[in-house]
Design a protein around this motif. Structure first.
Motif, PDB file in Angstrom:
ATOM      1  N   MET A 598       0.842  -1.194   0.000  1.00 15.63           N
ATOM      2  CA  MET A 598       0.000   0.000   0.000  1.00 15.63           C
ATOM      3  C   MET A 598       0.878   1.245   0.000  1.00 15.63           C
ATOM      4  SD  MET A 598      -3.064  -1.216  -0.032  1.00 15.63           S
ATOM      5  CE  MET A 598      -3.971   0.303   0.218  1.00 15.63           C
ATOM      6  N   SER A 599       0.512   2.224  -0.833  1.00 13.03           N
ATOM      7  CA  SER A 599       1.312   3.456  -0.841  1.00 13.03           C
ATOM      8  C   SER A 599       0.423   4.654  -1.131  1.00 13.03           C
ATOM      9  CB  SER A 599       2.412   3.371  -1.909  1.00 13.03           C
ATOM     10  OG  SER A 599       1.892   3.683  -3.185  1.00 13.03           O
ATOM     11  N   GLY A 600       0.971   5.849  -0.847  1.00 12.30           N
ATOM     12  CA  GLY A 600       0.303   7.082  -1.246  1.00 12.30           C
ATOM     13  C   GLY A 600       0.460   7.283  -2.743  1.00 12.30           C
ATOM     14  N   ASN A 601      -0.192   8.302  -3.276  1.00 13.39           N
ATOM     15  CA  ASN A 601      -0.133   8.549  -4.723  1.00 13.39           C
ATOM     16  C   ASN A 601       1.171   9.194  -5.157  1.00 13.39           C
ATOM     17  OD1 ASN A 601      -2.699   7.512  -5.307  1.00 13.39           O
ATOM     18  ND2 ASN A 601      -3.657   9.394  -4.529  1.00 13.39           N
ATOM     19  N   LYS A 602       1.789   9.964  -4.253  1.00 16.51           N
ATOM     20  CA  LYS A 602       3.047  10.632  -4.610  1.00 16.51           C
ATOM     21  C   LYS A 602       4.214   9.722  -4.246  1.00 16.51           C
ATOM     22  CE  LYS A 602       1.440  15.405  -4.137  1.00 16.51           C
ATOM     23  NZ  LYS A 602       1.578  16.667  -3.370  1.00 16.51           N
ATOM     24  N   LEU A 603       4.925   9.271  -5.269  1.00 16.61           N
ATOM     25  CA  LEU A 603       6.063   8.389  -5.045  1.00 16.61           C
ATOM     26  C   LEU A 603       7.333   9.044  -5.573  1.00 16.61           C
ATOM     27  CD1 LEU A 603       4.654   4.896  -6.160  1.00 16.61           C
ATOM     28  CD2 LEU A 603       5.070   5.677  -3.835  1.00 16.61           C
ATOM     29  N   SER A 604       8.410   8.947  -4.802  1.00 17.92           N
ATOM     30  CA  SER A 604       9.701   9.416  -5.305  1.00 17.92           C
ATOM     31  C   SER A 604      10.167   8.447  -6.383  1.00 17.92           C
ATOM     32  CB  SER A 604      10.727   9.447  -4.168  1.00 17.92           C
ATOM     33  OG  SER A 604      11.005   8.119  -3.739  1.00 17.92           O
ATOM     34  N   LYS A 605      11.171   8.863  -7.122  1.00 15.55           N
ATOM     35  CA  LYS A 605      11.718   7.988  -8.170  1.00 15.55           C
ATOM     36  C   LYS A 605      12.209   6.676  -7.559  1.00 15.55           C
ATOM     37  CE  LYS A 605      15.271   7.858 -11.788  1.00 15.55           C
ATOM     38  NZ  LYS A 605      16.485   8.529 -12.324  1.00 15.55           N
ATOM     39  N   GLU A 606      12.913   6.774  -6.422  1.00 14.16           N
ATOM     40  CA  GLU A 606      13.434   5.570  -5.768  1.00 14.16           C
ATOM     41  C   GLU A 606      12.296   4.701  -5.235  1.00 14.16           C
ATOM     42  OE1 GLU A 606      16.386   6.132  -2.809  1.00 14.16           O
ATOM     43  OE2 GLU A 606      17.888   6.882  -4.208  1.00 14.16           O
ATOM     44  N   GLY A 607      11.294   5.350  -4.636  1.00 15.46           N
ATOM     45  CA  GLY A 607      10.141   4.612  -4.114  1.00 15.46           C
ATOM     46  C   GLY A 607       9.445   3.826  -5.208  1.00 15.46           C
ATOM     47  N   LYS A 608       9.296   4.455  -6.366  1.00 17.69           N
ATOM     48  CA  LYS A 608       8.661   3.790  -7.509  1.00 17.69           C
ATOM     49  C   LYS A 608       9.474   2.580  -7.957  1.00 17.69           C
ATOM     50  CE  LYS A 608       6.342   5.099 -11.790  1.00 17.69           C
ATOM     51  NZ  LYS A 608       6.241   6.092 -12.865  1.00 17.69           N
ATOM     52  N   ILE A 609      10.815   2.742  -8.030  1.00 14.05           N
ATOM     53  CA  ILE A 609      11.680   1.629  -8.448  1.00 14.05           C
ATOM     54  C   ILE A 609      11.565   0.474  -7.463  1.00 14.05           C
ATOM     55  CG2 ILE A 609      14.105   0.899  -8.720  1.00 14.05           C
ATOM     56  CD1 ILE A 609      14.678   3.759  -9.773  1.00 14.05           C
ATOM     57  N   ARG A 610      11.547   0.790  -6.156  1.00 20.47           N
ATOM     58  CA  ARG A 610      11.453  -0.270  -5.148  1.00 20.47           C
ATOM     59  C   ARG A 610      10.171  -1.078  -5.299  1.00 20.47           C
ATOM     60  NH1 ARG A 610      13.867   3.553  -1.484  1.00 20.47           N
ATOM     61  NH2 ARG A 610      11.852   4.132  -0.658  1.00 20.47           N
ATOM     62  N   LEU A 611       9.043  -0.377  -5.430  1.00 21.00           N
ATOM     63  CA  LEU A 611       7.764  -1.078  -5.510  1.00 21.00           C
ATOM     64  C   LEU A 611       7.639  -1.852  -6.822  1.00 21.00           C
ATOM     65  CD1 LEU A 611       5.281   1.454  -3.835  1.00 21.00           C
ATOM     66  CD2 LEU A 611       6.773  -0.248  -2.812  1.00 21.00           C
ATOM     67  N   GLU A 612       8.103  -1.262  -7.923  1.00 15.19           N
ATOM     68  CA  GLU A 612       8.072  -1.975  -9.208  1.00 15.19           C
ATOM     69  C   GLU A 612       8.939  -3.233  -9.158  1.00 15.19           C
ATOM     70  OE1 GLU A 612       9.321   0.997 -11.995  1.00 15.19           O
ATOM     71  OE2 GLU A 612       7.294   1.847 -12.228  1.00 15.19           O
ATOM     72  N   THR A 613      10.089  -3.143  -8.481  1.00 16.06           N
ATOM     73  CA  THR A 613      10.978  -4.298  -8.351  1.00 16.06           C
ATOM     74  C   THR A 613      10.302  -5.412  -7.559  1.00 16.06           C
ATOM     75  OG1 THR A 613      12.927  -2.863  -8.410  1.00 16.06           O
ATOM     76  CG2 THR A 613      13.240  -5.058  -7.496  1.00 16.06           C
ATOM     77  N   MET A 614       9.639  -5.047  -6.473  1.00 18.01           N
ATOM     78  CA  MET A 614       8.954  -6.048  -5.641  1.00 18.01           C
ATOM     79  C   MET A 614       7.842  -6.765  -6.414  1.00 18.01           C
ATOM     80  SD  MET A 614      10.237  -6.382  -2.608  1.00 18.01           S
ATOM     81  CE  MET A 614       8.873  -7.130  -1.707  1.00 18.01           C
ATOM     82  N   VAL A 615       7.110  -6.021  -7.223  1.00 15.25           N
ATOM     83  CA  VAL A 615       6.018  -6.621  -8.008  1.00 15.25           C
ATOM     84  C   VAL A 615       6.591  -7.541  -9.088  1.00 15.25           C
ATOM     85  CG1 VAL A 615       4.143  -6.098  -9.629  1.00 15.25           C
ATOM     86  CG2 VAL A 615       4.389  -4.747  -7.532  1.00 15.25           C
ATOM     87  N   ARG A 616       7.739  -7.147  -9.635  1.00 18.46           N
ATOM     88  CA  ARG A 616       8.306  -7.862 -10.795  1.00 18.46           C
ATOM     89  C   ARG A 616       9.001  -9.164 -10.428  1.00 18.46           C
ATOM     90  NH1 ARG A 616      13.300  -7.562 -12.646  1.00 18.46           N
ATOM     91  NH2 ARG A 616      13.781  -5.685 -11.452  1.00 18.46           N
ATOM     92  N   THR A 617       9.679  -9.210  -9.260  1.00 20.50           N
ATOM     93  CA  THR A 617      10.503 -10.387  -8.982  1.00 20.50           C
ATOM     94  C   THR A 617      10.437 -10.826  -7.529  1.00 20.50           C
ATOM     95  OG1 THR A 617      12.730 -11.307  -9.129  1.00 20.50           O
ATOM     96  CG2 THR A 617      12.594  -8.977  -8.582  1.00 20.50           C
ATOM     97  N   ASN A 618      10.610 -12.147  -7.321  1.00 13.98           N
ATOM     98  CA  ASN A 618      10.737 -12.720  -5.977  1.00 13.98           C
ATOM     99  C   ASN A 618      12.180 -13.105  -5.677  1.00 13.98           C
ATOM    100  OD1 ASN A 618       8.045 -13.202  -4.514  1.00 13.98           O
ATOM    101  ND2 ASN A 618       7.557 -13.831  -6.588  1.00 13.98           N
ATOM    102  N   ASN A 619      13.082 -12.853  -6.625  1.00 20.47           N
ATOM    103  CA  ASN A 619      14.471 -13.278  -6.486  1.00 20.47           C
ATOM    104  C   ASN A 619      15.224 -12.337  -5.546  1.00 20.47           C
ATOM    105  OD1 ASN A 619      17.323 -13.505  -6.921  1.00 20.47           O
ATOM    106  ND2 ASN A 619      16.908 -14.651  -8.783  1.00 20.47           N
ATOM    107  N   GLY A 620      15.550 -12.853  -4.364  1.00 17.86           N
ATOM    108  CA  GLY A 620      16.191 -12.018  -3.349  1.00 17.86           C
ATOM    109  C   GLY A 620      17.543 -11.485  -3.764  1.00 17.86           C
TER     110      GLY A 620
END
Length: 701
Positions: A598-620
């Motif tokens: 869950m997140s707010g609508n305003k995301l920093s560039k880094e915040g966006k990369i983190r969340l996109e990475t989590m959605v994209r992969t499970n590889n630690g």
């Protein structure tokens, strides 16, 4: 007087003295000439580029303009007094403004003269200006270093600026120091290494890192100094490993006996993965060599590290030795105890647990059983390192999440036997290769890069605040199937600085959506007494509550296979490794599990990369590499305490090639000349001897 000119205290440098030396030491940690030379610029200003006045825009960080002062006047009085000069080139006019040093400006800046003006542009009432510009006569030959090309910019502090030691002041000191001692700076790398990698020598590298003539010279200097920095870290780590092998003979586990064989054939409820089998084999080979094992096992959440650790401890037991396992928290220690006692019976192996909360009476009995050898495996927290805890014959120490323990704490465990026990370090935080080579460069590394069969990948979704009701609906569906849900918040109470959905407000909202008695909720956070925390955790583990509302205290150490949903509030505020650890709390059973970010609508560039990475992969491991690039090495695994990562120039995310070159060079060096007796390696031997005189073995091992 001093071993080297570089060891000279900073107060002896011309222009420093006792007062300035004191603030340089306190604010920047600069004690010697060596420290001053290693205070590298953090960026450079290109003084080769010139702008026209009609090219100025306020977004430019700095500008350099050739023009003529056409008028100059004093405005205001007392504190409001200032000098404004009109500056003109062929494209337009602008203003130069001074609020300080007005007498100097009045005496030295003359109308009708051509200057080079340099500074930060601003705009006021439609006119561009520079406050306190650096002024140089046009076409006059420059004397100072760095004023014609790439000008260094140094970190300073407000206190230093009061002593006129801003970036410019530090620049002057370092220029003076280089002029004074550069011929005396000794080379610290063997010539054959310099030649192999075509590195500039030490003196040239220092001159060009501080005052480069061009980008090419700067790049070569940076490469040399980065290589040197990483090379000496690897030299120290691999030297320590070599010393340990010479100094610490290890107990020998000669046989695989009844305990390991019975466990593998009768007790183990699942087939080991190929990765687990490979790591067990590596440990088996290590413990046969008669040298103390120091091995790091890293694997993703749920990859089966506990089974590997248990088989290693049983191997110790088979050979007549005790084993212990130390975890950073009581919750995690109890989790390991529960997992291990579920897998073995008392007739196979005797397992005990010791924590800070173990009652005195139980403790007395446990100490006695430990000393007479009745306990085979002891699991616990920091309580294990207490002097009162004595083993009959400790042969193996397993340390979980070792970065949470200090060096001295770990060392106390391997002093608990005459022959130091084998060391097996485990971490569920996947570590990028470069970080493992730097932090754990003196350990052998095993990787469990395979999940057990039948595990379904966790589905990860990113939802915004407007989709909250959809998230609540999904939670109700899963609870209706008999599943359980975690909800994690970053804060306990509301913070004026951080507008986050905090735990207390979350509980209020959840109580409305999930009313009693239809739903039961457990609440856990770091400020609760341990007993309350344990009770709430147990309620959730026993299935008496369906929702666990928590802060990040549940990041490690809770194993509830029935939990299928992890909701992370304000997910953009968490680091990638932490998000991955939290996600790993679910997906432990056979059912499909989910992680909702869950997140707010305003995301920093880094915040966006983190969340996109989590959605994209499970590889630690993939996640850890991205996390290293985003956050840097300092806090990716809380490892700043190690001191190894006090890097001045090198960047583990960007300098992987240089790190590999440095490590491979050191490996080849010790293979060719283990004792560093060859004349060409004399400077390296001297470096290590100096290090050993200053640091006790326990502190560097």
């Amino acid at each position: 007087m001093f071993n080297s000119v570089l060891d000279t205290p900073v107060e002896f440098l011309k222009g420093v003295g006792p007062s300035r030396a004191d603030v340089l030491k306190k604010d920047l940690g600069l004690f010697t000439y060596q420290d001053m030379l290693a205070h590298y610029p953090f960026r450079y200003i290109d003084r080769t580029k010139y702008f026209k006045i009609n090219q100025i825009n306020p977004d430019l960080q700095y500008i350099q303009i050739i023009g003529r002062v056409i008028s100059k006047k004093v405005i205001g009085d007392k504190r409001a007094k200032r000098i404004i000069a009109v500056f003109k080139d062929e494209t337009g006019i602008m203003e130069l403004v001074w609020f300080q040093s007005l007498k100097w400006v009045d005496d030295n800046i003359t109308v009708g003269t051509a200057y080079v003006a340099f500074g930060k542009p601003t705009i006021f009432n439609g006119t561009f200006s520079i406050s306190h510009p650096e002024m140089e006569l046009y076409q006059r030959k420059q004397v100072g270093r760095g004023n014609l090309t790439l000008q260094p910019v140094y970190n300073s502090t407000e206190k230093l600026k009061k002593f006129n030691l801003d970036s410019k002041g530090l620049q002057r000191l370092i220029a003076g120091l280089l002029d004074q001692i550069i011929p005396q700076v000794p080379e610290n790398l063997p010539q054959y290494i310099i030649d192999k990698y075509q590195l500039p020598d030490k003196r040239l590298a220092l001159l060009n890192i501080h005052f480069p003539k061009n980008v090419k010279d700067l790049s070569a200097a940076e490469r040399r100094l980065k290589f040197e920095e990483l090379f000496f870290i690897q030299l120290q780590l691999l030297h320590n490993k070599h010393l340990r092998q010479l100094k610490f003979k290890g107990v020998t586990f000669e046989k695989v006996g009844e305990k390991v064989n019975r466990f593998y054939n009768e007790f183990l409820p699942f087939e080991l993965t190929n990765a687990q089998k490979r790591v067990v084999k590596e440990i088996r080979i290590d413990t046969q060599r008669g040298v103390q094992m120091n091995r790091l096992v890293q694997g993703d959440v749920g990859s089966g590290k506990t089974a590997v650790a248990l088989m290693s401890m049983l191997l110790a037991n088979d050979n007549g030795y005790q084993a212990c396992m130390m975890a950073p928290t009581e919750i995690l220690a109890r989790q390991h105890y529960a997992s291990i006692t579920e897998l073995v019976t008392e007739d196979l192996v005797r397992v005990a647990i010791l924590t800070g909360n173990t009652k005195k009476k139980e403790r007395t009995v446990l100490h006695e059983q430990l000393e007479n050898g009745e306990i085979d495996i002891l699991i616990g927290t920091h309580a294990l390192i207490e002097d009162k805890v004595q083993f009959k014959n400790l042969g193996l120490v397993v340390i979980d999440e070792q970065h949470r323990f200090g060096v001295e704490q770990r060392a106390k465990l391997w002093r608990k036997n005459i022959i130091p026990p084998h060391i097996l370090v485990m971490t569920a935080t996947p570590i990028p290769r470069t970080l493992a080579m730097t932090l754990y460069g003196d350990l052998d590394v095993s990787v469990i890069d395979e999940l057990p069969a039948g595990r379904k990948p966790i589905e990860t979704k990113h939802l915004f605040e407007a989709q909250r009701l959809r998230m609540f609906g999904f939670m109700k569906q899963e609870i209706a199937k008999g599943r359980q849900v975690y909800i994690v918040y970053p804060l306990i109470k509301e913070s004026e600085k951080l507008d986050l959905l905090h735990l207390e407000a979350g509980i209020e909202q959840l109580s409305y959506q999930f009313p009693r008695p239809d739903y039961q909720m457990s609440i856990v956070h770091g400020q609760m007494p341990n007993a309350d925390k344990q009770f709430e955790m147990q309620q959730f583990i026993d299935g008496k509550s369906q929702i666990m509302v928590a802060t990040t205290v549940i990041e490690v150490g809770v194993n509830v296979p029935n939990a299928s949903v992890m909701v992370i509030e304000n997910a953009e505020r968490f680091g990638l490794s932490q998000l991955h650890q939290l996600r790993g709390r679910v997906g432990r059973g056979a059912e499909q599990s989910f992680c909702i970010l869950m997140s707010g609508n305003k995301l920093s560039k880094e915040g966006k990369i983190r969340l996109e990475t989590m959605v994209r992969t499970n590889n630690g491991f993939e996640i850890s590499e991205i996390d290293l690039q985003l956050r840097g090495p300092g806090d990716i695994t809380g490892t700043q305490q190690s001191g190894v990562l006090d890097l001045k120039l090198a960047d583990l995310a960007k300098d992987q090639i240089i790190l590999s070159e440095a490590r491979n060079t050191v490996i080849a060096l010790f293979e060719d000349d283990p004792q560093l007796t060859k004349p060409e390696n004399a400077i390296l031997k001297a470096y290590l001897q100096k290090l050993e005189r200053g640091i006790s073995f326990d502190k560097i091992s």
